[in-house]
Write a protein that holds these residues in place. Structure first.
Motif, PDB file in Angstrom:
ATOM      1  N   ARG A   2      61.240 -43.599 -89.190  1.00  0.00           N
ATOM      2  CA  ARG A   2      61.237 -42.811 -87.972  1.00  0.00           C
ATOM      3  C   ARG A   2      61.017 -43.700 -86.758  1.00  0.00           C
ATOM      4  O   ARG A   2      60.237 -44.646 -86.779  1.00  0.00           O
ATOM      5  N   SER A   3      61.707 -43.338 -85.656  1.00  0.00           N
ATOM      6  CA  SER A   3      61.637 -44.153 -84.453  1.00  0.00           C
ATOM      7  C   SER A   3      60.237 -44.168 -83.852  1.00  0.00           C
ATOM      8  O   SER A   3      59.824 -45.167 -83.260  1.00  0.00           O
ATOM      9  N   ASN A   4      59.474 -43.058 -84.009  1.00  0.00           N
ATOM     10  CA  ASN A   4      58.126 -43.040 -83.443  1.00  0.00           C
ATOM     11  C   ASN A   4      57.207 -44.011 -84.185  1.00  0.00           C
ATOM     12  O   ASN A   4      56.305 -44.598 -83.591  1.00  0.00           O
ATOM     13  N   PHE A   5      57.447 -44.208 -85.508  1.00  0.00           N
ATOM     14  CA  PHE A   5      56.678 -45.198 -86.263  1.00  0.00           C
ATOM     15  C   PHE A   5      56.973 -46.598 -85.734  1.00  0.00           C
ATOM     16  O   PHE A   5      56.062 -47.413 -85.540  1.00  0.00           O
ATOM     17  N   ILE A   6      58.247 -46.883 -85.515  1.00  0.00           N
ATOM     18  CA  ILE A   6      58.646 -48.203 -85.023  1.00  0.00           C
ATOM     19  C   ILE A   6      58.030 -48.463 -83.654  1.00  0.00           C
ATOM     20  O   ILE A   6      57.473 -49.546 -83.404  1.00  0.00           O
ATOM     21  N   ILE A 314      55.786 -52.100 -91.911  1.00  0.00           N
ATOM     22  CA  ILE A 314      55.257 -52.875 -90.782  1.00  0.00           C
ATOM     23  C   ILE A 314      55.851 -54.284 -90.791  1.00  0.00           C
ATOM     24  O   ILE A 314      56.230 -54.825 -89.741  1.00  0.00           O
ATOM     25  N   THR A 315      55.942 -54.872 -91.979  1.00  0.00           N
ATOM     26  CA  THR A 315      56.484 -56.228 -92.116  1.00  0.00           C
ATOM     27  C   THR A 315      57.868 -56.333 -91.501  1.00  0.00           C
ATOM     28  O   THR A 315      58.132 -57.215 -90.661  1.00  0.00           O
ATOM     29  N   PHE A 316      58.769 -55.448 -91.898  1.00  0.00           N
ATOM     30  CA  PHE A 316      60.149 -55.577 -91.443  1.00  0.00           C
ATOM     31  C   PHE A 316      60.351 -55.023 -90.034  1.00  0.00           C
ATOM     32  O   PHE A 316      61.289 -55.432 -89.339  1.00  0.00           O
ATOM     33  N   THR A 317      59.454 -54.142 -89.588  1.00  0.00           N
ATOM     34  CA  THR A 317      59.458 -53.769 -88.171  1.00  0.00           C
ATOM     35  C   THR A 317      59.098 -54.979 -87.324  1.00  0.00           C
ATOM     36  O   THR A 317      59.736 -55.248 -86.293  1.00  0.00           O
ATOM     37  N   GLY A 318      58.092 -55.720 -87.770  1.00  0.00           N
ATOM     38  CA  GLY A 318      57.664 -56.922 -87.052  1.00  0.00           C
ATOM     39  C   GLY A 318      58.751 -57.979 -86.999  1.00  0.00           C
ATOM     40  O   GLY A 318      58.981 -58.610 -85.959  1.00  0.00           O
ATOM     41  N   ILE A 319      59.443 -58.181 -88.120  1.00  0.00           N
ATOM     42  CA  ILE A 319      60.517 -59.173 -88.146  1.00  0.00           C
ATOM     43  C   ILE A 319      61.671 -58.733 -87.238  1.00  0.00           C
ATOM     44  O   ILE A 319      62.249 -59.549 -86.507  1.00  0.00           O
ATOM     45  N   GLY A 320      62.005 -57.453 -87.271  1.00  0.00           N
ATOM     46  CA  GLY A 320      63.047 -56.944 -86.377  1.00  0.00           C
ATOM     47  C   GLY A 320      62.670 -57.124 -84.919  1.00  0.00           C
ATOM     48  O   GLY A 320      63.510 -57.515 -84.082  1.00  0.00           O
TER      49      GLY A 320
END
Length: 456
Positions: A2-6, A314-320
């Motif tokens: 979800r975009s709000n999580f990102i 969280i890991t791949f949100t951070g990398i993105g």
């Protein structure tokens, strides 16, 4: 996802990472002040300080990397609400770090052996050795600073680190002035005064860290409630996580030193251009490095709570997020490379050469950010040993050989000089980003499966 999580995670990562970034910029600015003030005193002192810094930097980074192991461990304890274990881990990191600091001091006190091997002019060698004497006197304080800093990072308290970094930078300027030029009744030490000023600032930093760590937000750690005996198992855990981190930092800084030595016979223009590109790209690298530290903290907290699926998100949100920032910095470096080169020097020949190298510095922003952020996540998973192997292979097994072949031979293409080494760096970092990314994918899946089995 979800975009709000990102959006929420990007906000949290930014909140953690920006104070770390400012603290790192303040630390770098201290080095710039040392260089400027020593240079204004005398050219020989400028060169001597640069030599002293080049000898001490790999050792300092190795020590810092080892101590960073406590960040990952403390972040897990914080996520699991095991606050007393945070204090205990921090005390054990002191038992680990202090002997290392004394060993490092002994090495710095005997650096004249290396200076002789380097064939450093005698008058400059004396200044460099005196610089290292003063700086090394602060190494025990450095351990205390790093122990408390890593505890604070593990608990997500990064603002005190920023405040201390800014205050330390401001203190360094008058101390440099007084000790270089002999003001306020102090001896005139020239460039050697920069080293003593740095050592004094480290002890002042320690006092500030102690004061901050006694505030209410750190009280739950119980850091000062007792004096612990050395705990071999805890020390081994910190070493297991931290030593590969320090090793990777050491390997990278030695790689850049090796490239500079190989390029030295090509003359001052090439060396000057290389240093400009290296210095600026190093400052830009602080952005993904700070984000990587924030990823370590956030993922560590989440793993400590046993939320493995969220940790992966969280890991791949951070990398993105890191990739987006890298694309922005790459565009900036690419379009501003003429201005950047001109800001460093008025020599048109050096400017022209630096502009060419900054083009390649822009290219490797993306793989550099990916490998930094992936490394940060792997630290949170306490998976650092394989990452070190990947960094060694990518830097020394791929990047340097490719750079040497392109830069110093005509085996593949006409000899490219410094540009060949920067292409090699881009190739090596790309290999590192791919291998570390693959390792991270494997580690996240393995961790999820492990927790599923435990819950059955």
């Amino acid at each position: 996802m979800r975009s709000n999580f990102i959006r929420a995670e990007i906000f949290r990562l930014t909140s953690l990472g920006v104070p770390i970034l400012i603290a790192q910029l303040a630390q770098t600015a201290m080095g710039v002040v040392d260089t400027l003030m020593a240079g204004r005193y005398h050219a020989d002192d400028l060169a001597a300080v640069a030599i002293g810094n080049s000898l001490s930097l790999p050792i300092v980074l190795l020590i810092a990397g080892i101590m960073i192991g406590n960040t990952a461990i403390s972040s897990h304890h914080y996520g699991a609400r095991k606050f007393a274990d945070i204090g205990e881990s921090t005390r054990q990191s002191l038992w680990l770090g202090l002997p290392i600091s004394f060993l490092a001091m002994a090495m710095m006190f005997n650096a004249d052996i290396v200076l002789v091997i380097m064939d450093t002019p005698a008058h400059m060698a004396v200044i460099s050795q005196q610089y290292l004497y003063g700086f090394a006197m602060g190494f025990p304080a450095l351990i205390g600073c790093l122990a408390i800093r890593t505890m604070a990072e593990g608990m997500g308290q990064t603002r005190p680190i920023m405040i201390i970094g800014i205050i330390s930078f401001l203190l360094n300027i008058p101390l440099n002035y007084a000790l270089i030029y002999g003001k306020f009744g102090l001896p005139e030490l020239g460039g050697a005064g920069c080293g003593l000023a740095s050592g004094i600032v480290l002890w002042l930093q320690l006092l500030m860290f102690i004061a901050f760590s006694r505030r209410a937000e750190f009280k739950a750690s119980g850091l000062y409630q007792k004096i612990s005996k050395p705990d071999v198992e805890r020390i081994k855990e910190i070493m297991k996580v931290g030593l590969p981190i320090g090793g990777a930092m050491f390997v990278e800084v030695v790689l850049f030193a090796a490239i500079a030595l190989i390029l030295a016979p090509m003359g001052s223009t090439i060396i000057g251009a290389h240093q400009i590109a290296l210095n600026f790209s190093g400052m830009v690298f602080m952005i993904p490095l700070s984000l990587a530290n924030a990823i370590t903290i956030r993922v560590g907290h989440t793993l400590g709570q046993g939320k493995t699926l969220k940790a992966r998100a969280i890991t791949f949100t951070g990398i993105g997020y890191g990739m987006v920032l890298a694309l922005i910095t790459a565009c900036f470096v690419f379009y501003a490379r003429d201005w950047i080169a001109a800001a460093y020097t008025h020599d048109t020949a050096i400017q022209s050469a630096a502009v060419g190298l900054l083009f390649y510095a822009a290219i490797y922003q993306l793989p550099d950010a990916i490998q930094a952020c992936a490394n940060g996540a792997l630290r949170a998973y306490k998976d650092t040993r394989v990452a070190l192997i990947f960094v060694i292979i990518s830097c020394w097994g791929i990047g340097l050989p490719v750079g040497y072949v392109l830069g110093m031979t005509d085996w593949w293409l006409p000899m490219m000089g410094a540009k060949g080494f920067w292409i090699g760096l881009a190739v090596g970092l790309s290999c590192a980003s791919f291998s570390l990314g693959a390792r991270l994918l494997w580690r996240t899946e393995r961790t999820i499966e492990h927790y599923k089995k435990r819950s059955i």
